[in-house]
Motif scaffolding. Structure first.
Motif, short mmCIF file in Angstrom:
data_model
loop_
_atom_site.label_atom_id
_atom_site.label_comp_id
_atom_site.label_asym_id
_atom_site.label_seq_id
_atom_site.Cartn_x
_atom_site.Cartn_y
_atom_site.Cartn_z
N ALA A 225 0.80 -1.37 0.02
CA ALA A 225 -0.05 -0.14 -0.09
C ALA A 225 0.85 1.33 0.02
O ALA A 225 1.88 1.24 0.48
N LEU A 226 0.22 2.46 -0.31
CA LEU A 226 1.01 3.58 -0.45
C LEU A 226 0.32 4.70 0.47
O LEU A 226 -1.07 4.82 0.27
N ILE A 227 1.08 5.36 1.35
CA ILE A 227 0.48 6.66 1.84
C ILE A 227 1.52 7.69 1.69
O ILE A 227 2.49 7.65 2.13
N ALA A 228 1.19 8.70 1.15
CA ALA A 228 1.72 10.09 0.83
C ALA A 228 3.18 9.72 0.00
O ALA A 228 4.01 10.08 0.44
N GLY A 229 2.96 8.41 -0.74
CA GLY A 229 4.24 7.92 -1.42
C GLY A 229 5.00 6.98 -0.75
O GLY A 229 5.78 6.20 -1.33
N TYR A 230 4.95 6.72 0.47
CA TYR A 230 5.67 5.76 1.37
C TYR A 230 4.98 4.31 1.23
O TYR A 230 3.64 4.39 1.63
N ALA A 231 5.85 3.59 0.98
CA ALA A 231 5.33 1.97 0.76
C ALA A 231 5.47 1.07 2.03
O ALA A 231 6.34 0.97 2.63
N ALA A 232 4.44 0.11 2.17
CA ALA A 232 4.37 -0.98 2.84
C ALA A 232 4.41 -2.10 2.06
O ALA A 232 3.86 -1.98 0.89
N ASP A 233 5.24 -3.15 2.41
CA ASP A 233 5.58 -4.22 1.57
C ASP A 233 5.36 -5.36 2.36
O ASP A 233 6.07 -5.68 3.35
N THR A 234 4.36 -6.34 2.07
CA THR A 234 4.31 -7.42 3.14
C THR A 234 3.99 -8.75 2.35
O THR A 234 3.30 -8.65 1.26
N THR A 235 4.22 -9.83 2.89
CA THR A 235 3.88 -11.15 2.21
C THR A 235 3.28 -12.00 3.29
O THR A 235 3.91 -12.35 4.51
N ARG A 236 2.29 -12.85 2.98
CA ARG A 236 1.80 -13.90 3.93
C ARG A 236 1.30 -15.04 2.73
O ARG A 236 0.94 -14.91 1.87
N THR A 237 1.65 -16.27 3.28
CA THR A 237 1.37 -17.61 2.48
C THR A 237 0.28 -18.20 3.35
O THR A 237 0.42 -18.40 4.56
N ILE A 238 -0.64 -18.36 2.75
CA ILE A 238 -1.90 -19.10 3.25
C ILE A 238 -2.41 -20.24 2.45
O ILE A 238 -1.76 -20.47 1.18
N ALA A 239 -3.28 -20.81 2.85
CA ALA A 239 -3.57 -22.39 2.37
C ALA A 239 -4.95 -22.25 1.86
O ALA A 239 -5.93 -21.95 2.81
N PHE A 240 -5.32 -22.59 0.87
CA PHE A 240 -6.75 -22.73 0.20
C PHE A 240 -7.08 -24.28 0.58
O PHE A 240 -6.90 -25.01 -0.37
N GLY A 241 -7.80 -24.51 1.82
CA GLY A 241 -8.07 -26.04 2.02
C GLY A 241 -6.73 -26.52 2.73
O GLY A 241 -5.71 -25.95 2.86
N GLU A 242 -6.98 -27.56 3.31
CA GLU A 242 -5.83 -28.31 4.11
C GLU A 242 -4.65 -28.87 3.39
O GLU A 242 -4.81 -29.37 2.21
N PRO A 243 -3.37 -28.10 3.67
CA PRO A 243 -2.32 -28.28 2.61
C PRO A 243 -1.57 -29.80 3.32
O PRO A 243 -1.98 -30.40 4.14
N SER A 244 -0.57 -30.15 2.56
CA SER A 244 0.00 -31.46 2.49
C SER A 244 0.94 -31.17 3.76
O SER A 244 1.50 -30.18 4.67
N ILE A 245 1.25 -32.43 4.40
CA ILE A 245 2.43 -32.41 5.60
C ILE A 245 3.68 -31.87 5.12
O ILE A 245 4.19 -30.95 6.22
N GLU A 246 4.33 -31.96 4.11
CA GLU A 246 5.37 -31.43 3.63
C GLU A 246 5.28 -29.72 3.65
O GLU A 246 6.17 -29.09 3.96
N ALA A 247 3.92 -29.35 2.94
CA ALA A 247 3.79 -27.76 2.96
C ALA A 247 4.03 -27.46 4.38
O ALA A 247 4.43 -26.21 4.28
N ARG A 248 3.26 -27.93 5.20
CA ARG A 248 3.12 -27.48 6.63
C ARG A 248 4.59 -27.25 7.09
O ARG A 248 5.10 -26.57 7.89
N LYS A 249 5.44 -28.32 6.88
CA LYS A 249 6.77 -28.48 7.41
C LYS A 249 7.69 -27.29 6.86
O LYS A 249 8.29 -26.55 7.62
N VAL A 250 7.53 -27.05 5.32
CA VAL A 250 8.23 -25.95 4.96
C VAL A 250 7.95 -24.58 5.49
O VAL A 250 8.61 -23.73 5.45
N TYR A 251 6.51 -24.58 5.73
CA TYR A 251 5.99 -23.24 6.11
C TYR A 251 6.67 -23.12 7.53
O TYR A 251 7.10 -21.94 7.82
N ASP A 252 6.62 -24.18 8.29
CA ASP A 252 7.28 -23.81 9.75
C ASP A 252 8.67 -23.42 9.64
O ASP A 252 8.94 -22.69 10.47
#
Length: 365
Positions: A225-252
């Motif tokens: 997002a931008l406020i008066a030209g200044y930027a926020a930059d964020t990342t989140r990783t979410i799951a659409f439905g229950e993820p695999s065991i490996e995906a949870r491991k990598v996330y952790d």
């Protein structure tokens, strides 16, 4: 305390530049308080080492110069073009054949460089470190703007999550996020929103497509997002439905790496040491080859500016520096995970500007 212009003149003398000339971009905005668009029209800010400044603008932009900005302004019409106004601009600044004129080599286009050379300003040298030195440390007003932008990205994701369903396209998710940020007051987006689902999450800069998001896929959301030209930059990783065991491991693993680096940030640590905090966790978990970028980047009027939080950067982090911490693991053709927060160094600790939960959220069931 010196003003921005006094600090700029001081840096020019210190680095033995006679002048600095910048085109549209973050440094232009920082020095003038004006937003200048990159276009086919020539727009320049210049200052000499004595602290005298001048502006070159298309005539249609002249009314946008703040009254508080005490500066010589040279304008031109579309019909006449900028050459004569540029000559007057250069003369006012005292540019001559032997002048050592600094430019931002990473930002100035051939268009601006060619125009300067046309009027005899030929000794152009890279001076990226000059505006960098000014913009590296944010004052309390700048930090407040960055915090406001961070609050918007957090709130936008909160509003978007209930709308997300398996079967949506990446483009639809991006549109919802951007709409929510606009409703909350963002001036726009500082970069193209990234939505990478499933195998496309392994592309760190993969823009959204018409791909439909499938059950069980991880989705990397990188947005700002931008406020008066200044930027926020964020990342989140979410799951659409229950993820695999490996995906949870990598996330952790990524979460532990990110939180380890965030917890280790304090005034006096070096940029490369922060990178090492995150990288060690990922390497020891066996995923070192899949963490393919620096741990973070500076944040301000540019979404990517100094300092770079990476190996080989011995810069000591000091109060007022603002940057991201965003380790990731990217398994080609399978999935990716990245978690990113915005951090400001304070006198005795570090403040995390982005506060949205980093627990792995499952949506769309």
């Amino acid at each position: 305390m010196m003003t921005k212009w006094e600090r700029l003149a001081h840096e020019l003398r210190l680095k033995e530049y006679t002048h600095l000339i910048v085109g549209p971009g973050a440094s232009f905005a920082y020095l003038t308080g004006m937003t200048a668009h990159v276009s086919e029209r020539l727009t320049l800010f210049g200052m000499n080492a004595d602290g005298h400044a001048a502006l070159l603008l298309p005539k249609l932009e002249a009314s946008g110069v703040p009254r508080s900005l005490q500066i010589h302004v040279y304008t031109y019409s579309d019909e006449l073009g900028p050459v004569e106004a540029l000559k007057a601009f250069a003369s006012d600044l005292g540019v001559h054949q032997d002048s050592r004129v600094g430019i931002e080599s990473g930002h100035m286009r051939i268009f601006e460089e060619h125009a300067l050379r046309q009027v005899g300003i030929t000794h152009l040298v890279s001076a990226d470190e000059v505006p960098m030195a000014l913009r590296l440390i944010k004052d309390s007003h700048e930090v407040a703007l960055l915090q406001s932008a961070a609050q918007i990205v957090d709130a936008a994701l909160t509003s978007t999550l209930p709308l997300l369903k398996v079967g949506m396209t990446e483009l639809e998710v991006a549109a919802e996020l951007e709409y929510q940020m606009r409703k909350l007051g963002s001036e726009g987006t500082p970069f193209g929103t990234i939505v990478g689902s499933g195998p496309r999450g392994a592309l760190p800069h993969g823009g959204p497509t018409t791909k439909q998001i499938e059950q069980g896929e991880l989705v990397v959301l990188d947005y700002g997002a931008l406020i008066a030209g200044y930027a926020a930059d964020t990342t989140r990783t979410i799951a659409f439905g229950e993820p695999s065991i490996e995906a949870r491991k990598v996330y952790d693993v990524v979460l532990l790496a990110q939180e380890t680096a965030v917890d280790g940030v304090v005034a006096g640590i070096t940029a490369e040491d922060v990178d090492e905090l995150a990288r060690t966790v990922i390497t020891e978990a066996g995923y070192g080859d899949y963490f393919t970028h620096r741990t973070g980047h500076g944040l301000g009027l540019d979404v990517h500016e100094y300092p770079s939080i990476m190996k080989g950067n011995p810069l000591v982090l000091t109060p007022g520096m603002v940057f991201t911490i965003e380790p990731g693991i990217y398994l080609p053709e399978r999935f990716g995970v990245r978690i990113e927060d915005d951090i400001v160094i304070t006198e005795d600790s570090a403040q995390v500007l982005t506060q949205f939960t980093k627990d792995l959220l499952i949506v769309g069931d």
